[in-house]
Design a protein around this motif. Structure first.
Motif, PDB file in Angstrom:
ATOM      1  N   TRP A   1       0.840  -1.196   0.000  1.00  0.00           N
ATOM      2  CA  TRP A   1       0.000   0.000   0.000  1.00  0.00           C
ATOM      3  C   TRP A   1       0.874   1.245   0.000  1.00  0.00           C
ATOM      4  O   TRP A   1       0.601   2.207  -0.707  1.00  0.00           O
ATOM      5  CB  TRP A   1      -0.900   0.041   1.226  1.00  0.00           C
ATOM      6  N   LEU A   2       1.933   1.226   0.786  1.00  0.00           N
ATOM      7  CA  LEU A   2       2.837   2.362   0.868  1.00  0.00           C
ATOM      8  C   LEU A   2       3.495   2.615  -0.492  1.00  0.00           C
ATOM      9  O   LEU A   2       3.643   3.757  -0.915  1.00  0.00           O
ATOM     10  CB  LEU A   2       3.893   2.101   1.940  1.00  0.00           C
ATOM     11  N   GLY A   3       3.865   1.536  -1.175  1.00  0.00           N
ATOM     12  CA  GLY A   3       4.471   1.683  -2.500  1.00  0.00           C
ATOM     13  C   GLY A   3       3.491   2.189  -3.535  1.00  0.00           C
ATOM     14  O   GLY A   3       3.847   2.973  -4.416  1.00  0.00           O
ATOM     15  N   ALA A   4       2.240   1.755  -3.439  1.00  0.00           N
ATOM     16  CA  ALA A   4       1.248   2.143  -4.448  1.00  0.00           C
ATOM     17  C   ALA A   4       0.607   3.495  -4.159  1.00  0.00           C
ATOM     18  O   ALA A   4       0.341   4.270  -5.081  1.00  0.00           O
ATOM     19  CB  ALA A   4       0.161   1.078  -4.525  1.00  0.00           C
ATOM     20  N   LEU A   5       0.363   3.805  -2.901  1.00  0.00           N
ATOM     21  CA  LEU A   5      -0.399   4.996  -2.551  1.00  0.00           C
ATOM     22  C   LEU A   5       0.404   6.077  -1.834  1.00  0.00           C
ATOM     23  O   LEU A   5      -0.061   7.202  -1.714  1.00  0.00           O
ATOM     24  CB  LEU A   5      -1.582   4.600  -1.650  1.00  0.00           C
ATOM     25  N   GLY A   6       1.579   5.728  -1.348  1.00  0.00           N
ATOM     26  CA  GLY A   6       2.340   6.666  -0.531  1.00  0.00           C
ATOM     27  C   GLY A   6       3.300   7.517  -1.338  1.00  0.00           C
ATOM     28  O   GLY A   6       3.424   7.401  -2.550  1.00  0.00           O
ATOM     29  N   LYS A   7       3.956   8.360  -0.605  1.00  0.00           N
ATOM     30  CA  LYS A   7       4.966   9.209  -1.214  1.00  0.00           C
ATOM     31  C   LYS A   7       6.217   8.370  -1.410  1.00  0.00           C
ATOM     32  O   LYS A   7       6.640   7.653  -0.521  1.00  0.00           O
ATOM     33  CB  LYS A   7       5.264  10.408  -0.302  1.00  0.00           C
ATOM     34  N   GLN A   8       6.815   8.472  -2.556  1.00  0.00           N
ATOM     35  CA  GLN A   8       7.919   7.603  -2.921  1.00  0.00           C
ATOM     36  C   GLN A   8       9.187   7.865  -2.107  1.00  0.00           C
ATOM     37  O   GLN A   8      10.030   7.012  -2.000  1.00  0.00           O
ATOM     38  CB  GLN A   8       8.218   7.747  -4.418  1.00  0.00           C
ATOM     39  N   TYR A   9       9.324   9.040  -1.519  1.00  0.00           N
ATOM     40  CA  TYR A   9      10.556   9.347  -0.795  1.00  0.00           C
ATOM     41  C   TYR A   9      10.706   8.523   0.481  1.00  0.00           C
ATOM     42  O   TYR A   9      11.789   8.422   1.035  1.00  0.00           O
ATOM     43  CB  TYR A   9      10.659  10.837  -0.476  1.00  0.00           C
ATOM     44  N   LEU A  10       9.630   7.928   0.966  1.00  0.00           N
ATOM     45  CA  LEU A  10       9.723   7.125   2.181  1.00  0.00           C
ATOM     46  C   LEU A  10      10.295   5.738   1.918  1.00  0.00           C
ATOM     47  O   LEU A  10      10.712   5.058   2.828  1.00  0.00           O
ATOM     48  CB  LEU A  10       8.338   6.987   2.829  1.00  0.00           C
ATOM     49  N   GLN A  11      10.302   5.338   0.689  1.00  0.00           N
ATOM     50  CA  GLN A  11      10.857   4.040   0.356  1.00  0.00           C
ATOM     51  C   GLN A  11      12.368   4.167   0.265  1.00  0.00           C
ATOM     52  O   GLN A  11      12.902   5.222  -0.049  1.00  0.00           O
ATOM     53  CB  GLN A  11      10.301   3.528  -0.964  1.00  0.00           C
ATOM     54  N   ASN A  12      13.062   3.086   0.512  1.00  0.00           N
ATOM     55  CA  ASN A  12      14.518   3.098   0.469  1.00  0.00           C
ATOM     56  C   ASN A  12      14.988   2.971  -0.976  1.00  0.00           C
ATOM     57  O   ASN A  12      15.380   1.909  -1.422  1.00  0.00           O
ATOM     58  CB  ASN A  12      15.087   1.962   1.311  1.00  0.00           C
ATOM     59  N   LYS A  13      14.940   4.067  -1.681  1.00  0.00           N
ATOM     60  CA  LYS A  13      15.391   4.099  -3.066  1.00  0.00           C
ATOM     61  C   LYS A  13      16.426   5.198  -3.206  1.00  0.00           C
ATOM     62  O   LYS A  13      16.313   6.251  -2.598  1.00  0.00           O
ATOM     63  CB  LYS A  13      14.243   4.405  -4.032  1.00  0.00           C
ATOM     64  N   VAL A  14      17.426   4.918  -4.024  1.00  0.00           N
ATOM     65  CA  VAL A  14      18.427   5.929  -4.319  1.00  0.00           C
ATOM     66  C   VAL A  14      18.210   6.362  -5.760  1.00  0.00           C
ATOM     67  O   VAL A  14      18.227   5.542  -6.676  1.00  0.00           O
ATOM     68  CB  VAL A  14      19.856   5.365  -4.154  1.00  0.00           C
ATOM     69  N   ILE A  15      17.971   7.634  -5.938  1.00  0.00           N
ATOM     70  CA  ILE A  15      17.758   8.170  -7.273  1.00  0.00           C
ATOM     71  C   ILE A  15      18.960   9.016  -7.618  1.00  0.00           C
ATOM     72  O   ILE A  15      19.337   9.911  -6.870  1.00  0.00           O
ATOM     73  CB  ILE A  15      16.468   9.010  -7.335  1.00  0.00           C
ATOM     74  N   ARG A  16      19.565   8.716  -8.742  1.00  0.00           N
ATOM     75  CA  ARG A  16      20.757   9.437  -9.155  1.00  0.00           C
ATOM     76  C   ARG A  16      20.435  10.211 -10.418  1.00  0.00           C
ATOM     77  O   ARG A  16      20.021   9.630 -11.419  1.00  0.00           O
ATOM     78  CB  ARG A  16      21.888   8.452  -9.403  1.00  0.00           C
ATOM     79  N   VAL A  17      20.642  11.502 -10.366  1.00  0.00           N
ATOM     80  CA  VAL A  17      20.410  12.358 -11.511  1.00  0.00           C
ATOM     81  C   VAL A  17      21.769  12.751 -12.064  1.00  0.00           C
ATOM     82  O   VAL A  17      22.618  13.268 -11.339  1.00  0.00           O
ATOM     83  CB  VAL A  17      19.598  13.615 -11.103  1.00  0.00           C
ATOM     84  N   GLU A  18      21.974  12.468 -13.339  1.00  0.00           N
ATOM     85  CA  GLU A  18      23.256  12.758 -13.968  1.00  0.00           C
ATOM     86  C   GLU A  18      23.041  13.591 -15.216  1.00  0.00           C
ATOM     87  O   GLU A  18      22.062  13.405 -15.938  1.00  0.00           O
ATOM     88  CB  GLU A  18      23.954  11.467 -14.382  1.00  0.00           C
ATOM     89  N   THR A  19      23.991  14.463 -15.458  1.00  0.00           N
ATOM     90  CA  THR A  19      23.961  15.208 -16.713  1.00  0.00           C
ATOM     91  C   THR A  19      24.649  14.358 -17.778  1.00  0.00           C
ATOM     92  O   THR A  19      25.311  13.370 -17.481  1.00  0.00           O
ATOM     93  CB  THR A  19      24.700  16.545 -16.568  1.00  0.00           C
ATOM     94  N   LYS A  20      24.504  14.769 -19.022  1.00  0.00           N
ATOM     95  CA  LYS A  20      25.138  14.036 -20.119  1.00  0.00           C
ATOM     96  C   LYS A  20      26.656  14.049 -19.962  1.00  0.00           C
ATOM     97  O   LYS A  20      27.321  13.048 -20.212  1.00  0.00           O
ATOM     98  CB  LYS A  20      24.735  14.632 -21.456  1.00  0.00           C
TER      99      LYS A  20
END
Length: 129
Positions: free
Chosen positions: A48-67
């Motif tokens: 439920w947390l994954g489907a309905l919650g805010k994604q920042y609470l999950q243990n995910k690392v998001i990496r934003v890179e430039t070209k």
């Protein structure tokens, strides 16, 4: 045939949202929320947390890179690959040189590595290997 006595519980969307909201806003843990509302199943509230919650609470690392960063990463990976190949070549050359010294020592009947490997330079006073 007899029906099994497994009880299937279906939760409404509003109930799921309420539980997720309490986890997000009150800092309630998943296990505490499960106990508070009597929700069975180990992964139910997590889904439920994954489907309905805010994604920042999950243990995910998001990496934003430039070209440019991606290109630099590729360059560095290629350089590491080249350096590994060069190191392998150096090891092979070293092993070949040691084998040549070993075979020459057998041919001349002396241990050339001991005889020439540990001479001390008169200028520096250090071993010249």
């Amino acid at each position: 045939m007899t029906r099994s006595s497994v009880r299937v519980v279906r939760y409404s969307i509003s109930f799921k949202q309420k539980v997720v909201r309490e986890i997000e806003e009150e800092g309630l843990s998943v296990t505490e929320a499960s106990r508070r509302y009597g929700i069975g199943g180990a992964e139910t509230v997590s889904r439920w947390l994954g489907a309905l919650g805010k994604q920042y609470l999950q243990n995910k690392v998001i990496r934003v890179e430039t070209k440019a960063e991606k290109d630099r990463l590729l360059e560095l990976e290629q350089e590491v690959k080249k350096l590994k190949l060069a190191l392998a070549d150096a090891y092979l050359a070293r092993d070949c040189a040691e084998e040549v010294v070993k075979q020459a020592g057998k041919l001349y009947g002396e241990d050339l590595k001991k005889k020439f490997g540990g001479q001390v330079s008169e200028r520096s006073g250090q071993n010249t290997d």
